[in-house]
Motif scaffolding. Structure first.
Motif, PDB file in Angstrom:
ATOM      1  N   HIS A 185      15.588  -3.483  -9.795  1.00  0.00           N
ATOM      2  CA  HIS A 185      15.270  -2.049  -9.844  1.00  0.00           C
ATOM      3  C   HIS A 185      16.149  -1.270  -8.870  1.00  0.00           C
ATOM      4  O   HIS A 185      15.669  -0.475  -8.074  1.00  0.00           O
ATOM      5  CB  HIS A 185      13.794  -1.801  -9.543  1.00  0.00           C
ATOM      6  CG  HIS A 185      13.265  -0.631 -10.326  1.00  0.00           C
ATOM      7  ND1 HIS A 185      12.712   0.480  -9.735  1.00  0.00           N
ATOM      8  CD2 HIS A 185      13.224  -0.415 -11.651  1.00  0.00           C
ATOM      9  CE1 HIS A 185      12.350   1.347 -10.675  1.00  0.00           C
ATOM     10  NE2 HIS A 185      12.646   0.828 -11.839  1.00  0.00           N
ATOM     11  N   ARG A 189      -4.923   7.084  -1.366  1.00  0.00           N
ATOM     12  CA  ARG A 189      -3.851   7.401  -2.315  1.00  0.00           C
ATOM     13  C   ARG A 189      -4.180   6.736  -3.637  1.00  0.00           C
ATOM     14  O   ARG A 189      -4.771   5.651  -3.650  1.00  0.00           O
ATOM     15  CB  ARG A 189      -2.492   6.875  -1.829  1.00  0.00           C
ATOM     16  CG  ARG A 189      -1.840   7.812  -0.850  1.00  0.00           C
ATOM     17  CD  ARG A 189      -0.316   7.700  -0.857  1.00  0.00           C
ATOM     18  NE  ARG A 189       0.259   8.912  -0.304  1.00  0.00           N
ATOM     19  CZ  ARG A 189       1.555   9.172  -0.295  1.00  0.00           C
ATOM     20  NH1 ARG A 189       2.399   8.309  -0.808  1.00  0.00           N
ATOM     21  NH2 ARG A 189       2.020  10.286   0.209  1.00  0.00           N
ATOM     22  N   HIS A 212       6.362   7.594  -7.699  1.00  0.00           N
ATOM     23  CA  HIS A 212       7.552   6.741  -7.547  1.00  0.00           C
ATOM     24  C   HIS A 212       8.658   7.569  -6.923  1.00  0.00           C
ATOM     25  O   HIS A 212       8.794   8.743  -7.191  1.00  0.00           O
ATOM     26  CB  HIS A 212       8.016   6.220  -8.917  1.00  0.00           C
ATOM     27  CG  HIS A 212       8.932   5.057  -8.815  1.00  0.00           C
ATOM     28  ND1 HIS A 212      10.274   5.191  -8.595  1.00  0.00           N
ATOM     29  CD2 HIS A 212       8.688   3.729  -8.855  1.00  0.00           C
ATOM     30  CE1 HIS A 212      10.834   3.997  -8.519  1.00  0.00           C
ATOM     31  NE2 HIS A 212       9.897   3.090  -8.678  1.00  0.00           N
ATOM     32  N   ARG A 213       9.443   6.904  -6.061  1.00  0.00           N
ATOM     33  CA  ARG A 213      10.538   7.614  -5.416  1.00  0.00           C
ATOM     34  C   ARG A 213      11.562   8.115  -6.427  1.00  0.00           C
ATOM     35  O   ARG A 213      12.106   9.197  -6.293  1.00  0.00           O
ATOM     36  CB  ARG A 213      11.229   6.666  -4.422  1.00  0.00           C
ATOM     37  CG  ARG A 213      12.506   7.197  -3.803  1.00  0.00           C
ATOM     38  CD  ARG A 213      12.287   8.445  -3.004  1.00  0.00           C
ATOM     39  NE  ARG A 213      11.293   8.321  -1.942  1.00  0.00           N
ATOM     40  CZ  ARG A 213      11.518   7.710  -0.799  1.00  0.00           C
ATOM     41  NH1 ARG A 213      12.662   7.093  -0.581  1.00  0.00           N
ATOM     42  NH2 ARG A 213      10.583   7.686   0.150  1.00  0.00           N
ATOM     43  N   ARG A 270       8.544   0.790 -17.434  1.00  0.00           N
ATOM     44  CA  ARG A 270       7.898  -0.534 -17.323  1.00  0.00           C
ATOM     45  C   ARG A 270       6.381  -0.389 -17.473  1.00  0.00           C
ATOM     46  O   ARG A 270       5.719  -1.249 -18.061  1.00  0.00           O
ATOM     47  CB  ARG A 270       8.256  -1.169 -15.979  1.00  0.00           C
ATOM     48  CG  ARG A 270       9.745  -1.348 -15.739  1.00  0.00           C
ATOM     49  CD  ARG A 270      10.051  -1.660 -14.311  1.00  0.00           C
ATOM     50  NE  ARG A 270       9.654  -0.555 -13.432  1.00  0.00           N
ATOM     51  CZ  ARG A 270       9.730  -0.629 -12.099  1.00  0.00           C
ATOM     52  NH1 ARG A 270      10.205  -1.721 -11.516  1.00  0.00           N
ATOM     53  NH2 ARG A 270       9.352   0.390 -11.354  1.00  0.00           N
TER      54      ARG A 270
HETATM   55  C1  SDX Z   1       7.277   0.044  -6.363  1.00  0.00           C
HETATM   56  O1  SDX Z   1      11.657   1.994  -5.383  1.00  0.00           O
HETATM   57  C2  SDX Z   1      11.332   1.247  -6.363  1.00  0.00           C
HETATM   58  O2  SDX Z   1      12.040   1.125  -7.354  1.00  0.00           O
HETATM   59  C3  SDX Z   1      10.046   0.482  -6.201  1.00  0.00           C
HETATM   60  C4  SDX Z   1       9.547  -0.301  -7.394  1.00  0.00           C
HETATM   61  C5  SDX Z   1      10.447  -1.463  -7.719  1.00  0.00           C
HETATM   62  O3  SDX Z   1      10.475  -1.883  -8.883  1.00  0.00           O
HETATM   63  O4  SDX Z   1      11.067  -2.021  -6.767  1.00  0.00           O
HETATM   64  O5  SDX Z   1       9.465   0.550  -8.516  1.00  0.00           O
HETATM   65  C6  SDX Z   1       8.169  -0.887  -7.111  1.00  0.00           C
HETATM   66  O6  SDX Z   1       7.250  -0.001  -5.165  1.00  0.00           O
HETATM   67  C7  SDX Z   1       6.478   1.068  -7.131  1.00  0.00           C
HETATM   68  C8  SDX Z   1       5.658   2.018  -6.211  1.00  0.00           C
HETATM   69  C9  SDX Z   1       4.364   1.305  -5.823  1.00  0.00           C
HETATM   70  N1  SDX Z   1       3.661   2.063  -4.779  1.00  0.00           N
HETATM   71  C10 SDX Z   1       2.493   2.693  -5.069  1.00  0.00           C
HETATM   72  O7  SDX Z   1       1.988   2.768  -6.194  1.00  0.00           O
HETATM   73  C11 SDX Z   1       1.825   3.324  -3.846  1.00  0.00           C
HETATM   74  C12 SDX Z   1       1.329   4.731  -4.188  1.00  0.00           C
HETATM   75  N2  SDX Z   1       2.523   5.606  -4.371  1.00  0.00           N
HETATM   76  C13 SDX Z   1       2.955   6.367  -3.217  1.00  0.00           C
HETATM   77  O8  SDX Z   1       2.653   5.865  -1.963  1.00  0.00           O
HETATM   78  C14 SDX Z   1       4.306   7.048  -3.402  1.00  0.00           C
HETATM   79  O9  SDX Z   1       4.271   7.663  -4.627  1.00  0.00           O
HETATM   80  C15 SDX Z   1       5.571   6.203  -3.290  1.00  0.00           C
HETATM   81  C16 SDX Z   1       5.609   5.454  -2.007  1.00  0.00           C
HETATM   82  C17 SDX Z   1       5.679   5.267  -4.428  1.00  0.00           C
HETATM   83  C18 SDX Z   1       6.749   7.178  -3.344  1.00  0.00           C
HETATM   84  O10 SDX Z   1       6.660   7.955  -2.226  1.00  0.00           O
HETATM   85  P1  SDX Z   1       7.743   9.121  -1.905  1.00  0.00           P
HETATM   86  O11 SDX Z   1       8.821   9.149  -2.920  1.00  0.00           O
HETATM   87  O12 SDX Z   1       8.127   8.976  -0.474  1.00  0.00           O
HETATM   88  O13 SDX Z   1       6.912  10.403  -2.151  1.00  0.00           O
HETATM   89  P2  SDX Z   1       6.013  11.116  -1.050  1.00  0.00           P
HETATM   90  O14 SDX Z   1       5.170  10.084  -0.345  1.00  0.00           O
HETATM   91  O15 SDX Z   1       6.882  11.989  -0.219  1.00  0.00           O
HETATM   92  O16 SDX Z   1       5.025  11.984  -1.978  1.00  0.00           O
HETATM   93  C19 SDX Z   1       5.409  13.270  -2.462  1.00  0.00           C
HETATM   94  C20 SDX Z   1       4.096  14.037  -2.650  1.00  0.00           C
HETATM   95  C21 SDX Z   1       3.263  14.084  -1.373  1.00  0.00           C
HETATM   96  O17 SDX Z   1       2.421  15.207  -1.451  1.00  0.00           O
HETATM   97  P3  SDX Z   1       2.928  16.614  -0.669  1.00  0.00           P
HETATM   98  O18 SDX Z   1       3.158  16.213   0.789  1.00  0.00           O
HETATM   99  O19 SDX Z   1       4.182  17.039  -1.383  1.00  0.00           O
HETATM  100  O20 SDX Z   1       1.751  17.563  -0.870  1.00  0.00           O
HETATM  101  O21 SDX Z   1       3.274  13.347  -3.612  1.00  0.00           O
HETATM  102  C22 SDX Z   1       2.091  12.868  -2.977  1.00  0.00           C
HETATM  103  C23 SDX Z   1       2.368  12.864  -1.491  1.00  0.00           C
HETATM  104  O22 SDX Z   1       1.156  13.021  -0.752  1.00  0.00           O
HETATM  105  N3  SDX Z   1       1.840  11.519  -3.501  1.00  0.00           N
HETATM  106  C24 SDX Z   1       0.636  11.043  -3.814  1.00  0.00           C
HETATM  107  C25 SDX Z   1       0.878   9.744  -4.313  1.00  0.00           C
HETATM  108  N4  SDX Z   1       2.204   9.489  -4.283  1.00  0.00           N
HETATM  109  C26 SDX Z   1       2.792  10.588  -3.773  1.00  0.00           C
HETATM  110  N5  SDX Z   1      -0.605  11.571  -3.725  1.00  0.00           N
HETATM  111  C27 SDX Z   1      -1.627  10.787  -4.136  1.00  0.00           C
HETATM  112  N6  SDX Z   1      -1.477   9.525  -4.643  1.00  0.00           N
HETATM  113  C28 SDX Z   1      -0.237   8.978  -4.732  1.00  0.00           C
HETATM  114  N7  SDX Z   1      -0.070   7.734  -5.207  1.00  0.00           N
END
Ligand code: SDX
Length: 427
Positions: free
Chosen positions: A229, A300, A306-307, A315
């Motif tokens: 990825h 959360r 997703h970033r 997927r």
């Molecule tokens: C994987 O990078 C990859 O390719 C990874 C992956 C791979 O195949 O290797 O795809 C696998 O890691 C998938 C992601 C799995 N993680 C989760 O499901 C954990 C929950 N998701 C989040 O923690 C978050 O969405 C991330 C870590 C995945 C992405 O974080 P970012 O890009 O740093 O985004 P951010 O934290 O800055 O969020 C932006 C906004 C924020 O709100 P505001 O400050 O703008 O008001 O979105 C909100 C965040 O609070 N937000 C969420 C959220 N994810 C982001 N709010 C509630 N629930 C969530 N899950």
């Protein structure tokens, strides 16, 4: 005429070249920025920063596109198999029949793990998290295979790749066997890679083990979907560690540790724990969506966001469909699946999630399938690691073959200026 980006600071103008990649991907080459301006860039989490050029995986987060070496994830999940996809990702082409047979036979030369590794795994308590055990065992492999530290030529690189492909799978399943108090199984060189995964995990010496083809096919597809990825957290870790010329095993071990985090690969375990918590609390999706939106609540919605993907994770679509098919095939009626669908449906209509482009990612549905397949929750992230191994290997190989410099980011210092030392009685 190549395009440029101009940085203007007061009366200083610096032209930086734009580099064009495939499918209109472009980047500003800032290699000369500090020499020309004395400045560095600042980009926490590298949200806007490319660490390398890579020919392995292409993502389009806006369109929800994922391709390995140009082949779509949809085609590969439907028409290929995990070992073939591993070959594609690592060596760049879909293998011929001869090539894939050769690769599988070369892996089979290394599927026996040194018996002394058993005394290392015996040092762990049964309740140890399997990801911590797997990371430790993977690094410990170097002790029994010192030659893989220096891959000075193509043959040494190939041997190291076959060794890690053969041994990592065995070690990953040993983490489960250890936790259950079961005897550790051996790889069977007469069986396929994914069938071996099932036997290594579940075969007991006291009774015959029958592989369910529905389960084997689902696992094979899940491994394909996790195989690479681009520059995600764990892959970037593998490249960073490998850039110091640490060996392949040590680099993969570091990748396992990075994947363990609940914001990354550990999310698949966190999703199941979240769904079980919601189920225990009466299955009220609205209550938990409100918690996810409440900035004062650390909760959360795991498996969402997703970033890179600001649209559906392709997927997740495939895994959601597979979850429905596998549960139907196995006659499993899991109320957790209904809670997941309820959450997804409501979130996709909710302004908070829509405004932030938060969609289900690869981890949202995978745990539901794993659970139906009899994989314990604590092993979900180990499943992710087994699938991601070819991607980590391919990216490490690319970094070494491209002779990339040791990774060493700069920083913006915001601490104290010079201070004269104070004797303790002056403080
Ligand atoms: C994987 O990078 C990859 O390719 C990874 C992956 C791979 O195949 O290797 O795809 C696998 O890691 C998938 C992601 C799995 N993680 C989760 O499901 C954990 C929950 N998701 C989040 O923690 C978050 O969405 C991330 C870590 C995945 C992405 O974080 P970012 O890009 O740093 O985004 P951010 O934290 O800055 O969020 C932006 C906004 C924020 O709100 P505001 O400050 O703008 O008001 O979105 C909100 C965040 O609070 N937000 C969420 C959220 N994810 C982001 N709010 C509630 N629930 C969530 N899950």
């Amino acid at each position: 005429m190549s395009k440029i980006a101009t940085v203007t600071i007061d009366d200083l103008k610096v032209d930086l070249p734009l580099i064009e990649g495939t499918d209109n991907e472009n980047a500003i080459d800032i290699e000369k920025l500090r020499a020309a301006t004395g400045l560095v860039t600042l980009d926490p989490g590298y949200k806007n920063t490319g660490a390398c050029k890579s020919a392995i995986t292409y993502l389009d987060g806006e369109k929800g596109i994922l391709r390995y070496r140009g082949y779509s994830i949809e085609d590969l999940a439907e028409k290929s198999n995990f070992l073939e996809v591993a070959y594609l990702i690592i060596f760049g082409e879909l293998p011929t029949k001869t090539q894939i047979e050769q690769f599988e036979n070369d892996i089979r030369k290394h599927t026996l793990v040194n018996e002394e590794m058993k005394s290392i795994i015996d040092g762990f308590p049964k309740h140890a998290h399997p990801m911590g055990v797997l990371s430790s065992l993977t690094c410990a492999l170097t002790a029994f295979n010192p030659s893989v530290v220096n891959v000075a030529n193509e043959k040494q690189m190939y041997d190291a790749i076959c060794k890690i492909m053969g041994k990592f799978l065995v070690l990953a399943t040993w983490t489960y066997r250890k936790a259950k108090g079961y005897p550790l199984n051996y790889y069977d060189n007469t069986k396929s890679y994914v069938e071996n995964f099932l036997r290594l995990m579940f075969q007991l010496p006291t009774e015959p083990y029958k592989v369910n083809p529905v389960v084997q096919n689902a696992i094979d597809k899940l491994f394909i979907l996790h195989a690479d990825h681009e520059q995600n957290c764990s892959t970037s870790t593998v490249r960073m560690v490998g850039s110091s010329h640490a060996g392949l095993f040590a680099s993969i071990s570091a990748g396992v540790s990075a994947l363990w985090g609940p914001l990354h690969g550990g999310a698949n375990q966190a999703v199941l724990e979240m769904l079980e918590e919601i189920q225990k609390d009466g299955g009220d999706a609205d209550k938990y969506l409100a918690k996810a939106k409440d900035k004062n609540d650390p909760f959360r919605l795991m498996g969402f966001g997703h970033r890179v993907y600001k649209n559906f994770d392709p997927r997740a679509r495939i895994i959601k469909k597979a979850a429905e098919e596998v549960l139907a095939d196995l006659g499993v009626n899991d109320p957790i699946l209904k809670i997941a669908k309820d959450l997804e449906e409501k979130a996709l209509k909710d302004e908070y999630f829509v405004a932030r482009n938060l969609y289900p990612n690869v981890d949202f549905y995978s745990g539901i399938i794993y659970r139906a397949l009899g994989i314990p929750t604590e092993m979900f992230t180990v499943m992710f690691a087994i699938g991601r191994l070819p991607g980590w290997v391919a990216q490490w190989k690319e970094m070494r073959e491209n002779k990339e410099p040791i990774g060493r980011p700069r920083q913006l210092y915001i601490g104290e200026s010079f201070r004269a030392f104070k004797e303790i009685n002056e403080r």
